[in-house]
Design an enzyme around this catalytic site. Structure first.
Site, PDB file in Angstrom:
ATOM      1  N   GLY A 124     -21.954  -6.744   5.800  1.00 34.73           N
ATOM      2  CA  GLY A 124     -21.014  -6.744   4.674  1.00 34.73           C
ATOM      3  C   GLY A 124     -20.209  -8.032   4.587  1.00 34.73           C
ATOM      4  O   GLY A 124     -19.018  -8.004   4.309  1.00 34.73           O
ATOM      5  N   ILE A 140      -5.734  -3.788   2.858  1.00 40.12           N
ATOM      6  CA  ILE A 140      -6.086  -5.210   2.892  1.00 40.12           C
ATOM      7  C   ILE A 140      -6.495  -5.618   1.475  1.00 40.12           C
ATOM      8  O   ILE A 140      -7.301  -4.931   0.836  1.00 40.12           O
ATOM      9  CB  ILE A 140      -7.255  -5.457   3.882  1.00 40.12           C
ATOM     10  CG1 ILE A 140      -6.980  -4.798   5.246  1.00 40.12           C
ATOM     11  CG2 ILE A 140      -7.528  -6.954   4.026  1.00 40.12           C
ATOM     12  CD1 ILE A 140      -5.734  -5.234   5.973  1.00 40.12           C
ATOM     13  N   ASN A 183     -19.208  -3.936   9.794  1.00 40.38           N
ATOM     14  CA  ASN A 183     -18.127  -4.013   8.805  1.00 40.38           C
ATOM     15  C   ASN A 183     -18.510  -3.407   7.456  1.00 40.38           C
ATOM     16  O   ASN A 183     -17.640  -2.935   6.725  1.00 40.38           O
ATOM     17  CB  ASN A 183     -17.738  -5.494   8.632  1.00 40.38           C
ATOM     18  CG  ASN A 183     -16.884  -5.728   7.400  1.00 40.38           C
ATOM     19  OD1 ASN A 183     -15.714  -5.385   7.379  1.00 40.38           O
ATOM     20  ND2 ASN A 183     -17.482  -6.303   6.358  1.00 40.38           N
ATOM     21  N   TYR A 237     -13.879   9.917   2.693  1.00 43.11           N
ATOM     22  CA  TYR A 237     -13.938   8.562   3.281  1.00 43.11           C
ATOM     23  C   TYR A 237     -13.123   8.542   4.570  1.00 43.11           C
ATOM     24  O   TYR A 237     -13.567   7.994   5.588  1.00 43.11           O
ATOM     25  CB  TYR A 237     -13.388   7.564   2.259  1.00 43.11           C
ATOM     26  CG  TYR A 237     -13.116   6.177   2.789  1.00 43.11           C
ATOM     27  CD1 TYR A 237     -14.149   5.252   2.970  1.00 43.11           C
ATOM     28  CD2 TYR A 237     -11.814   5.768   3.098  1.00 43.11           C
ATOM     29  CE1 TYR A 237     -13.894   3.974   3.452  1.00 43.11           C
ATOM     30  CE2 TYR A 237     -11.545   4.492   3.578  1.00 43.11           C
ATOM     31  CZ  TYR A 237     -12.582   3.598   3.747  1.00 43.11           C
ATOM     32  OH  TYR A 237     -12.333   2.333   4.223  1.00 43.11           O
ATOM     33  N   ALA A 273     -12.475  11.038   6.533  1.00 45.19           N
ATOM     34  CA  ALA A 273     -13.217  11.792   7.551  1.00 45.19           C
ATOM     35  C   ALA A 273     -14.347  10.928   8.127  1.00 45.19           C
ATOM     36  O   ALA A 273     -14.611  10.949   9.336  1.00 45.19           O
ATOM     37  CB  ALA A 273     -13.778  13.070   6.942  1.00 45.19           C
ATOM     38  N   LYS A 332     -14.349   7.658   8.338  1.00 43.68           N
ATOM     39  CA  LYS A 332     -13.756   6.621   9.197  1.00 43.68           C
ATOM     40  C   LYS A 332     -13.258   7.222  10.512  1.00 43.68           C
ATOM     41  O   LYS A 332     -13.252   6.544  11.545  1.00 43.68           O
ATOM     42  CB  LYS A 332     -12.642   5.882   8.452  1.00 43.68           C
ATOM     43  CG  LYS A 332     -13.151   4.972   7.333  1.00 43.68           C
ATOM     44  CD  LYS A 332     -14.104   3.898   7.847  1.00 43.68           C
ATOM     45  CE  LYS A 332     -14.380   2.809   6.824  1.00 43.68           C
ATOM     46  NZ  LYS A 332     -15.381   1.828   7.294  1.00 43.68           N
ATOM     47  N   SER A 360     -20.639 -10.373   2.351  1.00 46.81           N
ATOM     48  CA  SER A 360     -20.731 -10.915   0.991  1.00 46.81           C
ATOM     49  C   SER A 360     -19.412 -10.754   0.253  1.00 46.81           C
ATOM     50  O   SER A 360     -19.268 -11.203  -0.888  1.00 46.81           O
ATOM     51  CB  SER A 360     -21.837 -10.179   0.223  1.00 46.81           C
ATOM     52  OG  SER A 360     -21.612  -8.781   0.293  1.00 46.81           O
ATOM     53  N   SER A 372     -10.683   2.680   9.773  1.00 45.12           N
ATOM     54  CA  SER A 372      -9.584   2.589   8.804  1.00 45.12           C
ATOM     55  C   SER A 372      -8.429   3.435   9.291  1.00 45.12           C
ATOM     56  O   SER A 372      -8.638   4.450   9.959  1.00 45.12           O
ATOM     57  CB  SER A 372     -10.027   3.103   7.428  1.00 45.12           C
ATOM     58  OG  SER A 372      -8.898   3.198   6.575  1.00 45.12           O
TER      59      SER A 372
HETATM   60  N1  LIG Z   1      -9.687  -3.343   2.190  1.00 42.59           N
HETATM   61  C1  LIG Z   1      -9.062  -2.391   2.833  1.00 42.59           C
HETATM   62  O1  LIG Z   1      -7.883  -2.108   2.559  1.00 42.59           O
HETATM   63  C2  LIG Z   1      -9.751  -1.615   3.931  1.00 42.59           C
HETATM   64  C3  LIG Z   1      -8.978  -0.709   4.643  1.00 42.59           C
HETATM   65  C4  LIG Z   1      -9.564   0.024   5.679  1.00 42.59           C
HETATM   66  C5  LIG Z   1     -10.893  -0.191   5.983  1.00 42.59           C
HETATM   67  N2  LIG Z   1     -11.634  -1.059   5.272  1.00 42.59           N
HETATM   68  C6  LIG Z   1     -13.051  -1.223   5.653  1.00 42.59           C
HETATM   69  O2  LIG Z   1     -13.328  -2.597   5.869  1.00 42.59           O
HETATM   70  C7  LIG Z   1     -14.710  -2.864   5.591  1.00 42.59           C
HETATM   71  C8  LIG Z   1     -14.819  -4.037   4.639  1.00 42.59           C
HETATM   72  O3  LIG Z   1     -14.130  -3.704   3.431  1.00 42.59           O
HETATM   73  P1  LIG Z   1     -13.600  -4.799   2.384  1.00 42.59           P
HETATM   74  O4  LIG Z   1     -12.199  -4.497   2.116  1.00 42.59           O
HETATM   75  O5  LIG Z   1     -13.992  -6.156   2.812  1.00 42.59           O
HETATM   76  O6  LIG Z   1     -14.451  -4.318   1.118  1.00 42.59           O
HETATM   77  P2  LIG Z   1     -15.367  -5.106   0.078  1.00 42.59           P
HETATM   78  O7  LIG Z   1     -14.729  -6.407  -0.256  1.00 42.59           O
HETATM   79  O8  LIG Z   1     -15.666  -4.144  -0.999  1.00 42.59           O
HETATM   80  O9  LIG Z   1     -16.721  -5.401   0.929  1.00 42.59           O
HETATM   81  C9  LIG Z   1     -17.543  -4.345   1.337  1.00 42.59           C
HETATM   82  C10 LIG Z   1     -18.801  -4.916   1.977  1.00 42.59           C
HETATM   83  O10 LIG Z   1     -19.628  -3.824   2.412  1.00 42.59           O
HETATM   84  C11 LIG Z   1     -20.940  -4.008   1.905  1.00 42.59           C
HETATM   85  N3  LIG Z   1     -21.607  -2.727   1.650  1.00 42.59           N
HETATM   86  C12 LIG Z   1     -21.125  -1.650   0.975  1.00 42.59           C
HETATM   87  N4  LIG Z   1     -22.060  -0.671   0.929  1.00 42.59           N
HETATM   88  C13 LIG Z   1     -23.149  -1.137   1.588  1.00 42.59           C
HETATM   89  C14 LIG Z   1     -24.435  -0.611   1.881  1.00 42.59           C
HETATM   90  N5  LIG Z   1     -24.832   0.604   1.494  1.00 42.59           N
HETATM   91  N6  LIG Z   1     -25.295  -1.383   2.592  1.00 42.59           N
HETATM   92  C15 LIG Z   1     -24.938  -2.604   2.989  1.00 42.59           C
HETATM   93  N7  LIG Z   1     -23.742  -3.173   2.736  1.00 42.59           N
HETATM   94  C16 LIG Z   1     -22.864  -2.443   2.047  1.00 42.59           C
HETATM   95  C17 LIG Z   1     -20.768  -4.799   0.624  1.00 42.59           C
HETATM   96  O11 LIG Z   1     -21.977  -5.474   0.322  1.00 42.59           O
HETATM   97  P3  LIG Z   1     -22.434  -5.859  -1.195  1.00 42.59           P
HETATM   98  O12 LIG Z   1     -21.189  -6.148  -1.986  1.00 42.59           O
HETATM   99  O13 LIG Z   1     -23.316  -7.059  -0.984  1.00 42.59           O
HETATM  100  O14 LIG Z   1     -23.206  -4.690  -1.720  1.00 42.59           O
HETATM  101  C18 LIG Z   1     -19.625  -5.747   1.003  1.00 42.59           C
HETATM  102  O15 LIG Z   1     -20.136  -6.875   1.674  1.00 42.59           O
HETATM  103  C19 LIG Z   1     -15.290  -1.552   5.050  1.00 42.59           C
HETATM  104  O16 LIG Z   1     -15.922  -0.856   6.096  1.00 42.59           O
HETATM  105  C20 LIG Z   1     -14.038  -0.792   4.578  1.00 42.59           C
HETATM  106  O17 LIG Z   1     -14.249   0.596   4.572  1.00 42.59           O
HETATM  107  C21 LIG Z   1     -11.092  -1.786   4.251  1.00 42.59           C
END
Ligand SMILES: NC(=O)c1ccc[n+]([C@@H]2O[C@H](COP(=O)([O-])OP(=O)(O)OC[C@H]3O[C@@H](n4cnc5c(N)ncnc54)[C@H](OP(=O)(O)O)[C@@H]3O)[C@@H](O)[C@H]2O)c1
Length: 253
Positions: free
Chosen positions: A15, A191, A92, A158, A160, A162, A17, A144
């Site tokens: 992830g 974030i 991630n 979601y 659950a 995490k 990208s 998370s």
């Molecule tokens: N942002 C927050 O506040 C927050 C809080 C708690 C936890 N998190 C966790 O942190 C991690 C990163 O989140 P982020 O905030 O950076 O979100 P984001 O900007 O939406 O990025 C999510 C990443 O996950 C990839 N992804 C999603 N579904 C996928 C699948 N089926 N197969 C492969 N790749 C997949 C996406 O790839 P593509 O776009 O290329 O499809 C993207 O690179 C996640 O696990 C999220 O649950 C985030």
């Protein structure tokens, strides 16, 4: 350079990208790592991350739907072939997908949210295990804070999922410790990434920042720093642990 020992390590960041994965890939590259940049739907994002990585170090670009075993096995194989092994796996990739209350959540959504956030980390860790045994490497799972507190409205399933990532981290830490493999997790709070652009209003994000003891929402780099710490020798005696990175929004003894 923050962690000298990370230099030359082979690191796969799923992830990368978008959001947290991008910051993490770049920070590992700053330490002189070979970085596997992975994407699913956002190819342009993956290409951009690799471009940045290559300015700092070296890496490769890989695509896979992390819910699909065949694609994940191929992803790990391709990375190992191009990098010459794997030292650090950062699980991630993940997302909320959409908000659904328990009252009317569909079984399709249930399956998708668990596959995207839990199955993905399980499949990648399993596929990388033999290589991680060779390198006595480590895994960092991204959970998370929602896994602790149930999250905001519409994110119960979601949350659950995490929570399952948190428990899976501990269980993997026990099973893999005899091989010298450490497994830890980072639990982000709110974030500012695409994630919250998609799933939260600007008002809610502002309100959360106001409630946060350190007075702001998190940045992707805040999470990347914790991931790098856990992957480095500075954490060599830490396994089955988590670091909550949320500005003090959620604290517990
Ligand atoms: N942002 C927050 O506040 C927050 C809080 C708690 C936890 N998190 C966790 O942190 C991690 C990163 O989140 P982020 O905030 O950076 O979100 P984001 O900007 O939406 O990025 C999510 C990443 O996950 C990839 N992804 C999603 N579904 C996928 C699948 N089926 N197969 C492969 N790749 C997949 C996406 O790839 P593509 O776009 O290329 O499809 C993207 O690179 C996640 O696990 C999220 O649950 C985030």
């Amino acid at each position: 350079m923050i962690y000298e020992d990370l230099k030359g390590k082979k690191v796969l960041v799923t992830g990368s990208s978008s959001g947290i994965g991008v910051a993490t890939a770049k920070m590992f590259a700053q330490q002189g790592c070979f970085v596997g940049v992975h994407y699913f739907r956002t190819k342009a994002g993956g290409e951009k991350t690799l471009e940045e990585v290559k300015k700092l170090s070296d890496g490769c670009l890989l695509a896979a739907d992390m819910r699909d075993k065949e694609q994940v096995v191929r992803l790990i194989k391709d990375f190992v072939k191009q990098a010459g092994g794997i030292d650090v796996l950062v699980n991630n990739a993940g997302t909320l997908i959409e908000r659904q209350d328990f009252a009317d959540a569909t079984t399709e959504y249930y399956e998708d949210v668990f596959a995207t956030n839990v199955k993905s980390a399980f499949l990648a860790s399993q596929a990388a295990l033999e290589e991680l045994k060779k390198s006595k490497g480590c895994i960092v799972n991204i959970g998370s804070v929602a896994g602790h507190n149930g999250g905001a409205k519409g994110s119960g399933l979601y949350s659950a999922a995490k929570a399952a990532v948190a428990t899976m981290t501990i269980a993997m830490a026990k099973e893999f410790a005899p091989f010298g493999i450490r497994v830890n997790s980072v639990m982000p709070g709110l974030i500012e990434t695409r994630f919250h652009e998609q799933f939260s209003t600007a008002e809610r994000r502002k309100a959360v920042a106001k409630q946060t003891p350190l007075g702001r929402n998190g940045r992707a780099e805040d999470i990347a720093k914790a991931i790098l710490f856990l992957a480095s020798n500075a954490a060599e005696f830490i396994t089955g642990e988590y670091i909550a990175v949320n500005g003090g929004l959620y604290m517990r003894a």
